[in-house]
Design an enzyme around this catalytic site. Sequence first.
Site, PDB file in Angstrom:
ATOM      1  CB  THR A 283      -0.943  -0.001   1.224  1.00 66.47           C
ATOM      2  OG1 THR A 283      -1.772  -1.172   1.175  1.00 66.47           O
ATOM      3  CG2 THR A 283      -1.840   1.218   1.236  1.00 66.47           C
TER       4      THR A 283
ATOM      5  CG  HIS B  34      -7.104   0.923 -11.880  1.00 63.97           C
ATOM      6  ND1 HIS B  34      -6.358   1.247 -12.991  1.00 63.97           N
ATOM      7  CD2 HIS B  34      -6.204   0.661 -10.890  1.00 63.97           C
ATOM      8  CE1 HIS B  34      -5.068   1.188 -12.692  1.00 63.97           C
ATOM      9  NE2 HIS B  34      -4.948   0.831 -11.424  1.00 63.97           N
TER      10      HIS B  34
END
Length: 480
Positions: free
Chosen positions: A45, A53
Amino acid sequence: MKNKLYDVIIIGGGCVGTAVARTLSRFQLNILLLEKGTEICQGTTKANSAIIHGGYDNYPGSLKAKLNVQGSKMFPKLAEELGFTYNRCGSLVLALEEDQIPILRELYQRGIQNGVEGLEILSAQETREREPAVNQRVYGSLSCFTAAVIDPFNYTYALMENALENGAELQVNREVTDLQKTDRGIQVCCGEDRYESHYVVNAAGLYSGRIAEQAGDKGFDLIPTKGVYRLLDTDAKPEIHHVLFQTPTDAGKGVLVTPTYHGNIMIGPTATRAEGPEDTTVDLDSLEWIDQMAKKSVPELSLDKTIREFTGLRAKPVSGDFLIRPSTALPGLIHAAGIESPGLAASPAIADYVLQLLGDAGLELHPDPQFNPIRKAPIVLKELERDRQNQIIRGNPAYGRIVCRCETVSEGEILAAIHRPCGATTVDGIKRRVRPGMGRCQGGFCGPKVIEILARELHIPAEEVLKEHRGSSVIKGKIK
């Protein structure tokens, strides 16, 4: 005396593990999150493309397709509730060769099947009008209105803070070494420490395959994969308004050029096999390749404005899809493994899917009437009007002492980052929360002051202040 019995233990403090913790905190449950690092958000992360997306490139019927689209739709509400940065800037997939236009149409149809909203195929002229900096020889593009960029660090911290405020627990420096079946559920071993729970969620990122092996599960073949990035200064030219992708080919998706939420331009990544889950080396060949590829999309990129190169790692599943399913060897264990791109975008939907699997496995889910979905966002001084800044400084003079000149970060913001729930305990933890060291000088000016503040507030010698991981002390001793 037996250990406390938890309802759910979560292994891993990345965006997936913290999303699961926050989702479970909506119910009357005893929840514990175990993180091997010194803080949460120290794995995959911390170093990725920071993109939400749209979901048009995932194959219909896959978990990636389903959870990407669901997760993307959840982000606006989450950002409002939790106060993290979110910018729906949209994306363009560029056709830089005429024979790539049919691939754009294929991606468009795939996106429609997946339920993606805001898709449109643009002509060459329309593409140049929307993004003037793109290669003028572009043949067209696929526009996705719903794509966005976020700050993945503060998204993860926000999830964990809200989970803690709603009763969850967090323990760091807890590397899981074994899982054992007990008469009460599952015992999670972290060296000499033992924890027991009815259910366990494996969200260990690059180490999720190792956790699966400890449970006796097969088929979790994960390839640690490197992605090299280049980050440009905020004054780099030209100005980019959308996330810019290249049309995918048999060789991969190509290199992206993206604006970050904070105004930088980032290019990358590569996709090469890493030596292991800690291999974050940056090599010259990879940098030269991403530079060459990025300039195909935006020829006038000012790469001389680079302020940092870095490598992110992800656990690439051999199957090509997320591995989210119950253990076949250890009842009560749920795996959330193989979470590569679009894992960030899918993370809140992954948490809901894990919740469903836990319910199917027998976890009783009684909504907590005291659950509060709202997290009070930290003060970001430079984003406020002057009158409001002065008001805050009058109330707390620490906000008037600027520590980081590049990013205009005050001592008050650093103190708040340390003392919030799951507060910062390392130099990089401060950097990711409130950005000292993220600017042009990369901490050359503010670094010593950040160390001084951490030492003072944590009541430890400066020599014990860590950059990030155990053993990464910055100061070795005094010279005078």
